[in-house]
Design an enzyme around this catalytic site. Structure first.
Site, PDB file in Angstrom:
ATOM      1  N   GLU A  94       1.023  -1.467   0.056  1.00 57.49           N
ATOM      2  CA  GLU A  94       0.265   0.109  -0.091  1.00 57.49           C
ATOM      3  C   GLU A  94       0.689   1.116   0.240  1.00 57.49           C
ATOM      4  O   GLU A  94       1.740   1.459   0.345  1.00 57.49           O
ATOM      5  CB  GLU A  94      -0.814  -0.153   1.114  1.00 57.49           C
ATOM      6  N   ASP A  95       0.135   2.244  -0.630  1.00 55.99           N
ATOM      7  CA  ASP A  95       1.308   3.396  -0.226  1.00 55.99           C
ATOM      8  C   ASP A  95       1.302   3.885   0.683  1.00 55.99           C
ATOM      9  O   ASP A  95       2.311   4.946   1.242  1.00 55.99           O
ATOM     10  CB  ASP A  95       0.825   4.009  -1.848  1.00 55.99           C
TER      11      ASP A  95
ATOM     12  N   ASP B 191      -3.325   6.230   5.515  1.00 48.81           N
ATOM     13  CA  ASP B 191      -3.790   7.603   6.394  1.00 48.81           C
ATOM     14  C   ASP B 191      -4.910   7.497   7.823  1.00 48.81           C
ATOM     15  O   ASP B 191      -4.462   6.898   8.908  1.00 48.81           O
ATOM     16  CB  ASP B 191      -4.752   8.120   5.201  1.00 48.81           C
TER      17      ASP B 191
ATOM     18  N   PHE C 298      -0.946  16.496   2.742  1.00 48.34           N
ATOM     19  CA  PHE C 298      -1.795  15.523   1.166  1.00 48.34           C
ATOM     20  C   PHE C 298      -0.349  15.474   0.959  1.00 48.34           C
ATOM     21  O   PHE C 298       0.562  16.631   0.319  1.00 48.34           O
ATOM     22  CB  PHE C 298      -2.780  16.136   1.038  1.00 48.34           C
TER      23      PHE C 298
ATOM     24  N   ARG D  83       1.781  11.750 -10.262  1.00 49.31           N
ATOM     25  CA  ARG D  83       2.063  10.446 -10.000  1.00 49.31           C
ATOM     26  C   ARG D  83       4.001  10.257 -10.518  1.00 49.31           C
ATOM     27  O   ARG D  83       4.411   9.555  -9.950  1.00 49.31           O
ATOM     28  CB  ARG D  83       1.453   9.086 -10.501  1.00 49.31           C
TER      29      ARG D  83
END
Ligand code: 5GP
Length: 177
Positions: free
Chosen positions: A97-98, A101, A150, A163
């Site tokens: 997973e990136d 949060d 963010f 990206r």
């Protein structure tokens, strides 16, 4: 929504490269079994590509897609857009997973995959924002803990942009046009 991309990287390409190599070693050292990596699209693709090239193997890959974000706001509900194609029963599975949060996405993915009866299930996340967590989801390997920003780059987007950046930068949403 007007926004500003902060020029100075939060994490440089060099910092990421070093940490991704360490994560690859850490994941592989926890088991001698072949690993089946399941990457959560789309944000984890760059991380996955570097991670697997730092691994000895044997490994196999699959992908799933979920949606939980609208621009930079979590909707709080997770939807499955694409399930995995492989049977993971009795396999040593690793979720890639990136970023974690609120933790709701990873928790959803873990519950989904656990129901498919893998032998083991680990989770590897490049980034984590602990201050934003809404659930006690377990993450076995975290690349970097970051503050409540963010972030974009290295696979992560803002409205599908950025990206491609080799580093990770902060996006600030502003009230000015
Ligand atoms: P969670 O369910 O943990 O709140 O959010 C997980 C997903 O939200 C991540 O897989 C990622 O797609 C997105 N996300 C959370 N924080 C960020 C961020 O700072 N930048 C970007 N680009 N995506 C984020």
């Amino acid at each position: 929504m007007p926004y500003k991309l902060i020029d100075a990287p939060l994490l440089t390409a060099d910092q990421i490269r070093t940490r991704v190599y360490e994560l690859a070693q850490a994941v592989e050292s926890t088991t001698s079994e072949p690993l089946h990596l399941i990457a959560v699209l789309k944000g984890s693709i760059v991380f996955l590509a570097d991670l697997i090239r730092a691994m000895r193997g044997p490994i196999t890959l699959d992908f799933l897609a979920v949606s939980s974000y609208d621009a930079n706001l979590s909707s709080g509900t997770v939807q499955l857009l694409k399930d995995i194609d492989t049977d993971i029963k009795d396999q040593s599975v690793v979720i890639i997973e990136d970023i974690v949060d609120t933790g709701l996405t990873l928790e959803y993915v873990q519950t989904l995959l656990r129901s498919k009866k893998p032998k083991t299930l680990q989770s590897v996340c490049l980034l984590s924002k602990p201050s934003r967590r809404q659930t006690k989801v377990a993450v076995d390997h975290v690349g970097f803990e970051i503050e409540d920003h963010f972030v974009v780059g290295y696979g992560l987007d803002y409205e599908q942009q950025y990206r491609h950046l080799p580093h990770i930068s902060i996006v600030e949403v502003t009230s000015e046009q």
